[in-house]
Design a protein around this motif. Sequence first.
Motif, PDB file in Angstrom:
ATOM      1  N   ASN A   1      24.410  -6.082  -4.063  1.00  0.00           N
ATOM      2  CA  ASN A   1      23.553  -7.195  -3.624  1.00  0.00           C
ATOM      3  C   ASN A   1      24.281  -8.536  -3.615  1.00  0.00           C
ATOM      4  OD1 ASN A   1      21.188  -5.608  -3.230  1.00  0.00           O
ATOM      5  ND2 ASN A   1      20.800  -5.651  -5.428  1.00  0.00           N
ATOM      6  N   ALA A   2      25.595  -8.511  -3.415  1.00  0.00           N
ATOM      7  CA  ALA A   2      26.331  -9.765  -3.265  1.00  0.00           C
ATOM      8  C   ALA A   2      25.927 -10.441  -1.957  1.00  0.00           C
ATOM      9  CB  ALA A   2      27.837  -9.493  -3.285  1.00  0.00           C
ATOM     10  N   SER A   3      25.855 -11.772  -1.963  1.00  0.00           N
ATOM     11  CA  SER A   3      25.395 -12.493  -0.782  1.00  0.00           C
ATOM     12  C   SER A   3      26.499 -12.601   0.262  1.00  0.00           C
ATOM     13  CB  SER A   3      24.917 -13.889  -1.179  1.00  0.00           C
ATOM     14  OG  SER A   3      25.988 -14.663  -1.675  1.00  0.00           O
ATOM     15  N   VAL A   4      26.087 -12.752   1.527  1.00  0.00           N
ATOM     16  CA  VAL A   4      27.029 -12.942   2.631  1.00  0.00           C
ATOM     17  C   VAL A   4      26.938 -14.361   3.182  1.00  0.00           C
ATOM     18  CG1 VAL A   4      26.991 -10.508   3.256  1.00  0.00           C
ATOM     19  CG2 VAL A   4      25.383 -12.074   4.360  1.00  0.00           C
ATOM     20  N   ALA A   5      25.898 -15.090   2.821  1.00  0.00           N
ATOM     21  CA  ALA A   5      25.721 -16.454   3.325  1.00  0.00           C
ATOM     22  C   ALA A   5      24.694 -17.176   2.458  1.00  0.00           C
ATOM     23  CB  ALA A   5      25.252 -16.415   4.778  1.00  0.00           C
ATOM     24  N   ASN A   6      24.637 -18.492   2.644  1.00  0.00           N
ATOM     25  CA  ASN A   6      23.626 -19.317   1.986  1.00  0.00           C
ATOM     26  C   ASN A   6      22.986 -20.232   3.024  1.00  0.00           C
ATOM     27  OD1 ASN A   6      23.921 -18.978  -1.161  1.00  0.00           O
ATOM     28  ND2 ASN A   6      26.000 -18.986  -0.325  1.00  0.00           N
ATOM     29  N   MET A   7      21.725 -20.608   2.767  1.00  0.00           N
ATOM     30  CA  MET A   7      20.998 -21.396   3.752  1.00  0.00           C
ATOM     31  C   MET A   7      19.821 -22.062   3.040  1.00  0.00           C
ATOM     32  SD  MET A   7      19.258 -19.889   7.285  1.00  0.00           S
ATOM     33  CE  MET A   7      20.805 -19.196   7.845  1.00  0.00           C
ATOM     34  N   LYS A   8      19.352 -23.152   3.598  1.00  0.00           N
ATOM     35  CA  LYS A   8      18.108 -23.721   3.086  1.00  0.00           C
ATOM     36  C   LYS A   8      16.956 -22.775   3.421  1.00  0.00           C
ATOM     37  CE  LYS A   8      19.096 -28.641   2.772  1.00  0.00           C
ATOM     38  NZ  LYS A   8      18.662 -30.013   3.174  1.00  0.00           N
ATOM     39  N   PHE A   9      16.052 -22.607   2.465  1.00  0.00           N
ATOM     40  CA  PHE A   9      14.940 -21.675   2.619  1.00  0.00           C
ATOM     41  C   PHE A   9      14.132 -21.973   3.887  1.00  0.00           C
ATOM     42  CE2 PHE A   9      10.613 -20.271   0.830  1.00  0.00           C
ATOM     43  CZ  PHE A   9      10.817 -18.939   1.163  1.00  0.00           C
ATOM     44  N   GLY A  10      13.878 -23.224   4.155  1.00  0.00           N
ATOM     45  CA  GLY A  10      13.114 -23.586   5.344  1.00  0.00           C
ATOM     46  C   GLY A  10      13.812 -23.180   6.628  1.00  0.00           C
ATOM     47  N   ASP A  11      15.139 -23.364   6.684  1.00  0.00           N
ATOM     48  CA  ASP A  11      15.897 -22.957   7.874  1.00  0.00           C
ATOM     49  C   ASP A  11      15.857 -21.449   8.040  1.00  0.00           C
ATOM     50  OD1 ASP A  11      16.533 -25.598   8.344  1.00  0.00           O
ATOM     51  OD2 ASP A  11      18.468 -25.486   7.308  1.00  0.00           O
ATOM     52  N   TYR A  12      15.921 -20.732   6.922  1.00  0.00           N
ATOM     53  CA  TYR A  12      15.854 -19.273   6.994  1.00  0.00           C
ATOM     54  C   TYR A  12      14.492 -18.814   7.510  1.00  0.00           C
ATOM     55  CZ  TYR A  12      15.491 -14.425   5.689  1.00  0.00           C
ATOM     56  OH  TYR A  12      15.267 -13.065   5.747  1.00  0.00           O
ATOM     57  N   LEU A  13      13.418 -19.422   7.027  1.00  0.00           N
ATOM     58  CA  LEU A  13      12.081 -19.058   7.494  1.00  0.00           C
ATOM     59  C   LEU A  13      11.935 -19.322   8.990  1.00  0.00           C
ATOM     60  CD1 LEU A  13       9.929 -20.378   4.508  1.00  0.00           C
ATOM     61  CD2 LEU A  13      10.504 -17.996   5.024  1.00  0.00           C
ATOM     62  N   ASP A  14      12.496 -20.419   9.475  1.00  0.00           N
ATOM     63  CA  ASP A  14      12.478 -20.690  10.914  1.00  0.00           C
ATOM     64  C   ASP A  14      13.229 -19.599  11.674  1.00  0.00           C
ATOM     65  OD1 ASP A  14      11.038 -23.021  10.622  1.00  0.00           O
ATOM     66  OD2 ASP A  14      12.797 -24.335  10.639  1.00  0.00           O
ATOM     67  N   LEU A  15      14.338 -19.140  11.102  1.00  0.00           N
ATOM     68  CA  LEU A  15      15.156 -18.111  11.753  1.00  0.00           C
ATOM     69  C   LEU A  15      14.395 -16.807  11.910  1.00  0.00           C
ATOM     70  CD1 LEU A  15      17.960 -17.103  12.769  1.00  0.00           C
ATOM     71  CD2 LEU A  15      18.456 -16.499  10.387  1.00  0.00           C
ATOM     72  N   ILE A  16      13.788 -16.309  10.820  1.00  0.00           N
ATOM     73  CA  ILE A  16      13.117 -15.002  10.914  1.00  0.00           C
ATOM     74  C   ILE A  16      11.843 -15.074  11.747  1.00  0.00           C
ATOM     75  CG2 ILE A  16      14.103 -14.234   8.721  1.00  0.00           C
ATOM     76  CD1 ILE A  16      11.289 -14.570   7.470  1.00  0.00           C
ATOM     77  N   LYS A  17      11.288 -16.273  11.866  1.00  0.00           N
ATOM     78  CA  LYS A  17      10.086 -16.450  12.687  1.00  0.00           C
ATOM     79  C   LYS A  17      10.425 -16.467  14.174  1.00  0.00           C
ATOM     80  CE  LYS A  17       6.142 -19.619  13.167  1.00  0.00           C
ATOM     81  NZ  LYS A  17       5.537 -20.879  12.672  1.00  0.00           N
ATOM     82  N   SER A  18      11.635 -16.909  14.509  1.00  0.00           N
ATOM     83  CA  SER A  18      11.977 -17.158  15.910  1.00  0.00           C
ATOM     84  C   SER A  18      12.777 -16.053  16.579  1.00  0.00           C
ATOM     85  CB  SER A  18      12.765 -18.471  16.032  1.00  0.00           C
ATOM     86  OG  SER A  18      14.007 -18.369  15.338  1.00  0.00           O
ATOM     87  N   GLN A  19      13.491 -15.217  15.803  1.00  0.00           N
ATOM     88  CA  GLN A  19      14.369 -14.230  16.432  1.00  0.00           C
ATOM     89  C   GLN A  19      14.719 -13.099  15.466  1.00  0.00           C
ATOM     90  OE1 GLN A  19      17.467 -17.377  16.828  1.00  0.00           O
ATOM     91  NE2 GLN A  19      18.868 -15.788  16.115  1.00  0.00           N
ATOM     92  N   PRO A  20      15.157 -11.938  16.004  1.00  0.00           N
ATOM     93  CA  PRO A  20      15.615 -10.843  15.133  1.00  0.00           C
ATOM     94  C   PRO A  20      16.890 -11.245  14.397  1.00  0.00           C
ATOM     95  CG  PRO A  20      15.135 -10.059  17.360  1.00  0.00           C
ATOM     96  CD  PRO A  20      15.144 -11.552  17.428  1.00  0.00           C
ATOM     97  N   THR A  21      17.014 -10.772  13.174  1.00  0.00           N
ATOM     98  CA  THR A  21      18.219 -11.003  12.384  1.00  0.00           C
ATOM     99  C   THR A  21      18.303  -9.949  11.297  1.00  0.00           C
ATOM    100  OG1 THR A  21      19.406 -12.567  10.941  1.00  0.00           O
ATOM    101  CG2 THR A  21      17.003 -12.642  10.888  1.00  0.00           C
ATOM    102  N   GLU A  22      19.521  -9.628  10.873  1.00  0.00           N
ATOM    103  CA  GLU A  22      19.724  -8.708   9.755  1.00  0.00           C
ATOM    104  C   GLU A  22      19.637  -9.429   8.412  1.00  0.00           C
ATOM    105  OE1 GLU A  22      23.368  -6.591  10.060  1.00  0.00           O
ATOM    106  OE2 GLU A  22      22.777  -5.451  11.841  1.00  0.00           O
ATOM    107  N   LEU A  23      19.627 -10.731   8.415  1.00  0.00           N
ATOM    108  CA  LEU A  23      19.675 -11.483   7.167  1.00  0.00           C
ATOM    109  C   LEU A  23      18.369 -11.334   6.391  1.00  0.00           C
ATOM    110  CD1 LEU A  23      21.442 -14.733   8.395  1.00  0.00           C
ATOM    111  CD2 LEU A  23      22.446 -12.869   7.059  1.00  0.00           C
ATOM    112  N   ARG A  24      18.508 -11.157   5.085  1.00  0.00           N
ATOM    113  CA  ARG A  24      17.340 -10.991   4.231  1.00  0.00           C
ATOM    114  C   ARG A  24      17.591 -11.655   2.885  1.00  0.00           C
ATOM    115  NH1 ARG A  24      18.342  -6.576   0.725  1.00  0.00           N
ATOM    116  NH2 ARG A  24      20.244  -5.481   1.290  1.00  0.00           N
ATOM    117  N   ILE A  25      16.505 -11.936   2.186  1.00  0.00           N
ATOM    118  CA  ILE A  25      16.560 -12.494   0.827  1.00  0.00           C
ATOM    119  C   ILE A  25      16.076 -11.410  -0.121  1.00  0.00           C
ATOM    120  CG2 ILE A  25      15.795 -14.308  -0.742  1.00  0.00           C
ATOM    121  CD1 ILE A  25      15.168 -16.038   1.670  1.00  0.00           C
TER     122      ILE A  25
END
Length: 293
Positions: free
Chosen positions: A74-98
């Motif tokens: 479960n090592a991370s591959v990236a970091n991001m602001k939570f709000g930006d991440y929520l915008d990402l998963i709402k707007s498009q497909p992505t493999e990124l998960r928390i």
Amino acid sequence: MSFILKPVDTVENISPEDFKKNYLDARRPLIIKGLTKSWPAREKWTTDYLKQIAGEVNVSLMDNSKADPSKPINASVANMKFGDYLDLIKSQPTELRIFFFNLFKHVPGLVDDIVIPKDLMGGFIESMPAMFFGGSNSVTFLHYDIDLPHLFHTHFGGRKHIILFDNKWKKRLYCIPNATYALEDYDVANPDFEKFPALKGVEGYEVFLEHGDTLFMPTGMWHWMKYLDGSFSLSLRAWDASLSRKAQSVFNLAIKGGLDSVLKMAFKAPYAQYRERLAIKRAERALANHQPK
């Protein structure tokens, strides 16, 4: 082709007596669709609301790639602001998960939006409500939880595909030695039985969670999850009443958690390759011996 999968029992509500007899004591999964109907979170928790209350929090992200043998699981591959991440998963497909995010530490008032189902069982670990977020296409690898809790896994904002297996199948699932996860070289949703013959005949359960549904997963149950929509889940954890199960939990945390991470970082790829070969040998031996019986 897939495993031999059957649906999970589904109820709107359930009495404590029925739950204990037929699911908790029997170690069987269950979907409870009405458990969250009294929760403020059921209507209140949206990606827009969570962005509003915690958008500036920095979060670690994972993806679908195979674990790096030189890093802890479960090592991370990236970091991001939570709000930006929520915008990402709402707007498009992505493999990124928390994975395993305790948002309650940042916003303690969120605890008022949920109701811990103490009427069904005791032993809840109230300090560890864990949240999980994923974009459509993101997958949680096949594993069971290292500390062996019972889980009440509630989904919000979309759909989630889950495949479950009883722990008795762990060798046939190519369980990595000294770990609580499986070989990552096969697709759980569409396994290659020619390449991984021990998987053929393995029995499990298939679940499709929708907004507000709660899945009870008993201690030690293997689970693989795929987000079909950008969405998120809350897991409430509870200790099993058995002293032997608690002792096994401590052992897992010490050996399968601490020691395994040290060996991975010390010996890197050679250690990972050795364990994968051993997982294959054990799976083939279990198949030859018709295990589990």
